[in-house]
Design an enzyme around this catalytic site. Sequence first.
Site, PDB file in Angstrom:
ATOM      1  N   HIS A 177       7.093  13.539  24.787  1.00 29.63           N
ATOM      2  CA  HIS A 177       6.291  14.550  25.460  1.00 29.63           C
ATOM      3  C   HIS A 177       4.991  14.803  24.696  1.00 29.63           C
ATOM      4  O   HIS A 177       4.907  14.604  23.489  1.00 29.63           O
ATOM      5  CB  HIS A 177       7.068  15.870  25.580  1.00 29.63           C
ATOM      6  CG  HIS A 177       8.218  15.799  26.522  1.00 29.63           C
ATOM      7  ND1 HIS A 177       9.461  15.327  26.144  1.00 29.63           N
ATOM      8  CD2 HIS A 177       8.320  16.125  27.834  1.00 29.63           C
ATOM      9  CE1 HIS A 177      10.282  15.377  27.179  1.00 29.63           C
ATOM     10  NE2 HIS A 177       9.608  15.852  28.219  1.00 29.63           N
ATOM     11  N   GLN A 223       5.294  10.197   5.360  1.00 29.83           N
ATOM     12  CA  GLN A 223       6.522  10.741   4.804  1.00 29.83           C
ATOM     13  C   GLN A 223       7.287  11.512   5.873  1.00 29.83           C
ATOM     14  O   GLN A 223       6.806  11.718   6.986  1.00 29.83           O
ATOM     15  CB  GLN A 223       6.199  11.681   3.634  1.00 29.83           C
ATOM     16  CG  GLN A 223       5.449  11.040   2.481  1.00 29.83           C
ATOM     17  CD  GLN A 223       5.112  12.059   1.426  1.00 29.83           C
ATOM     18  OE1 GLN A 223       5.932  12.421   0.597  1.00 29.83           O
ATOM     19  NE2 GLN A 223       3.873  12.556   1.469  1.00 29.83           N
ATOM     20  N   HIS A 274       2.454   6.371  -2.595  1.00 28.50           N
ATOM     21  CA  HIS A 274       3.463   7.237  -3.197  1.00 28.50           C
ATOM     22  C   HIS A 274       3.108   7.546  -4.647  1.00 28.50           C
ATOM     23  O   HIS A 274       3.217   8.694  -5.102  1.00 28.50           O
ATOM     24  CB  HIS A 274       4.833   6.567  -3.107  1.00 28.50           C
ATOM     25  CG  HIS A 274       5.972   7.468  -3.477  1.00 28.50           C
ATOM     26  ND1 HIS A 274       6.428   7.581  -4.770  1.00 28.50           N
ATOM     27  CD2 HIS A 274       6.734   8.301  -2.724  1.00 28.50           C
ATOM     28  CE1 HIS A 274       7.433   8.442  -4.811  1.00 28.50           C
ATOM     29  NE2 HIS A 274       7.631   8.899  -3.582  1.00 28.50           N
ATOM     30  N   ALA A 315      -5.153   5.495  11.547  1.00 29.34           N
ATOM     31  CA  ALA A 315      -6.320   5.924  12.317  1.00 29.34           C
ATOM     32  C   ALA A 315      -7.005   4.753  13.015  1.00 29.34           C
ATOM     33  O   ALA A 315      -7.508   4.885  14.133  1.00 29.34           O
ATOM     34  CB  ALA A 315      -7.315   6.642  11.400  1.00 29.34           C
ATOM     35  N   SER A 330      -5.538   2.005  14.115  1.00 33.51           N
ATOM     36  CA  SER A 330      -4.722   1.592  15.265  1.00 33.51           C
ATOM     37  C   SER A 330      -4.875   2.572  16.426  1.00 33.51           C
ATOM     38  O   SER A 330      -4.641   2.217  17.575  1.00 33.51           O
ATOM     39  CB  SER A 330      -3.248   1.485  14.862  1.00 33.51           C
ATOM     40  OG  SER A 330      -2.701   2.760  14.575  1.00 33.51           O
ATOM     41  N   ASP A 362       0.820  -1.205   0.000  1.00 34.99           N
ATOM     42  CA  ASP A 362       0.000   0.000   0.000  1.00 34.99           C
ATOM     43  C   ASP A 362       0.858   1.261   0.000  1.00 34.99           C
ATOM     44  O   ASP A 362       0.483   2.276  -0.585  1.00 34.99           O
ATOM     45  CB  ASP A 362      -0.924   0.006   1.215  1.00 34.99           C
ATOM     46  CG  ASP A 362      -2.088  -0.965   1.060  1.00 34.99           C
ATOM     47  OD1 ASP A 362      -2.297  -1.471  -0.064  1.00 34.99           O
ATOM     48  OD2 ASP A 362      -2.793  -1.216   2.060  1.00 34.99           O
ATOM     49  N   GLY A 363       2.019   1.206   0.647  1.00 38.36           N
ATOM     50  CA  GLY A 363       2.901   2.369   0.667  1.00 38.36           C
ATOM     51  C   GLY A 363       3.372   2.758  -0.719  1.00 38.36           C
ATOM     52  O   GLY A 363       3.479   3.947  -1.046  1.00 38.36           O
ATOM     53  N   ASP A 402      -3.555   9.838   5.267  1.00 40.09           N
ATOM     54  CA  ASP A 402      -3.717  10.674   6.449  1.00 40.09           C
ATOM     55  C   ASP A 402      -2.662  11.756   6.562  1.00 40.09           C
ATOM     56  O   ASP A 402      -1.591  11.680   5.940  1.00 40.09           O
ATOM     57  CB  ASP A 402      -3.705   9.813   7.718  1.00 40.09           C
ATOM     58  CG  ASP A 402      -2.542   8.825   7.756  1.00 40.09           C
ATOM     59  OD1 ASP A 402      -1.419   9.222   7.409  1.00 40.09           O
ATOM     60  OD2 ASP A 402      -2.768   7.654   8.104  1.00 40.09           O
TER      61      ASP A 402
END
Length: 296
Positions: A159, A248, A79, A192, A194, A74-75, A149
Amino acid sequence: MIKDSFRNIGLIGRPNSSLVIDTLNQLEAFLLHEGLTVIYDEDTAQLMQKTGLQISSRALLGEVCDLVIVVGGDGTLLHAARSLARYKVPVLGVNRGRLGFLTDINPDEVISKVNSVLHGHYTTDQRFLLNLEVRSNGSRVAEALALNDVVLHAGKSVHMLEFELYIEGQFVYRQRSDGLIVATPTGSTAYALSGGGPIMHPKLDAIVLVPMHPHTLSSRPIVVDADSEIKIRITETTLKPLVSPDGQSGISLNTGDWVYITKHPFKLKLIHPSGYDFYAACRTKLGWGNPITGDD
């Protein structure tokens, strides 16, 4: 008979994979045998390591091709989508990755499925993208596209961030959390999901906002109209938060910067072989149980 509209076929492959090269070689041999023109993008041509190939830049591949086949995960398709969407060229995915929500053809059936598509047996999805814009002191300093996303996060820091969220100009909340995921329906089954977000059907014209480990238990995902303008203001922080489109490299943010997220005007034209079923894909990819059977 192969559709006349599919004469020039682009091929894009995930780098550094011998399995991808095997599938690309199978596809090239089949397509050439069918009398079609095969055009590789520059990076994939280098991957093939052979002469005599027709080559185009990734930026122009969508302009010269009638169909682009992406071999990888899927990556790889994400791209490619950011370059191809503006040309409205159909994109077909062959899975040589892991889950494969977007690249839904299995390698062992690649020739039969591609042959079926070339003969006009397929369905079409229109998937919208998100446009990301970062503004600092009133000036645009960065812009990017995302199919899955846009994620606001603290990078390598552990933090919490503090930011303000506005939707359609209306103040929503000031939040302390690890960040915020802003996802399309396509991306709802990725990061989203996860983070506790809902699965959205690809046909929905909506965007989901999923807080990442918020400091208040009452903070929950919000689903809004896809045409909404989403603005995030970075409030006082000693951190260097990042905003990342489709995983990215992140764009660095400073206190007072604004992140604008809007629906992109162009859509990815994603095609599937006949018989594609989104819910079947969910069952397979997400490990949902099989339907219960038994005596009535």
